[in-house]
Design a protein around this motif. Structure first.
Motif, short mmCIF file in Angstrom:
data_model
loop_
_atom_site.label_atom_id
_atom_site.label_comp_id
_atom_site.label_asym_id
_atom_site.label_seq_id
_atom_site.Cartn_x
_atom_site.Cartn_y
_atom_site.Cartn_z
N LEU A 74 57.98 15.14 63.83
CA LEU A 74 58.40 15.24 65.06
C LEU A 74 58.12 16.51 65.79
N PHE A 75 58.45 17.57 65.40
CA PHE A 75 58.36 18.84 65.88
C PHE A 75 57.31 19.78 65.42
N GLY A 76 56.69 19.32 64.26
CA GLY A 76 55.66 20.31 63.47
C GLY A 76 56.10 21.18 62.46
N ASP A 77 55.52 22.11 62.08
CA ASP A 77 55.80 23.00 61.22
C ASP A 77 56.98 24.09 61.80
N ARG A 78 56.55 24.57 63.10
CA ARG A 78 57.46 25.42 63.84
C ARG A 78 59.13 24.97 63.65
N ALA A 79 59.33 23.80 63.10
CA ALA A 79 60.85 23.33 63.09
C ALA A 79 61.70 24.04 61.98
N PRO A 105 52.13 14.53 73.03
CA PRO A 105 50.96 14.61 73.20
C PRO A 105 49.77 13.65 72.63
N GLN A 106 50.25 12.93 71.72
CA GLN A 106 49.38 12.06 71.02
C GLN A 106 49.35 10.58 71.93
#
Length: 94
Positions: A87-92, A23-24
């Motif tokens: 790479l994947f954010g907090d959800r990882a 997205p960036q």
């Protein structure tokens, strides 16, 4: 960690260094187009410096990305967690 092996994860990291994605990068592409439109229509006497992507999409934080240094931790698990979160954010982590 349940879905990809360490080798595949490493391959994705290497690939992202060659061919940027996510997205960036999508925001950066949109910023290039928006900056071009601004530059075509700008008054060069009032604003002599051309606009860039970070001028029209400030949340990109391009200056922070360029100035940042790599973060190297002594603990390999903590380093992996840091990479995964980046790479994947907090959800990882959940």
């Amino acid at each position: 960690m349940r879905e990809v092996s360490s080798a595949e994860f490493t391959d994705w990291i290497a690939y992202s260094q060659i061919e940027h994605f996510g997205p960036q990068i999508d925001d950066l592409r949109a910023g290039v187009i928006a900056a071009a439109i601004y530059n075509v229509n700008r008054d060069s006497k009032k604003h002599p410096t051309p606009f860039g992507p970070s001028d029209v999409i400030p949340w990109l934080g391009l200056d922070e990305v360029k100035a940042s240094q790599p973060i190297l931790l002594d603990d390999p698990v903590a380093q992996s967690n840091l990479l995964r979160a980046a790479l994947f954010g907090d959800r990882a982590n959940g």
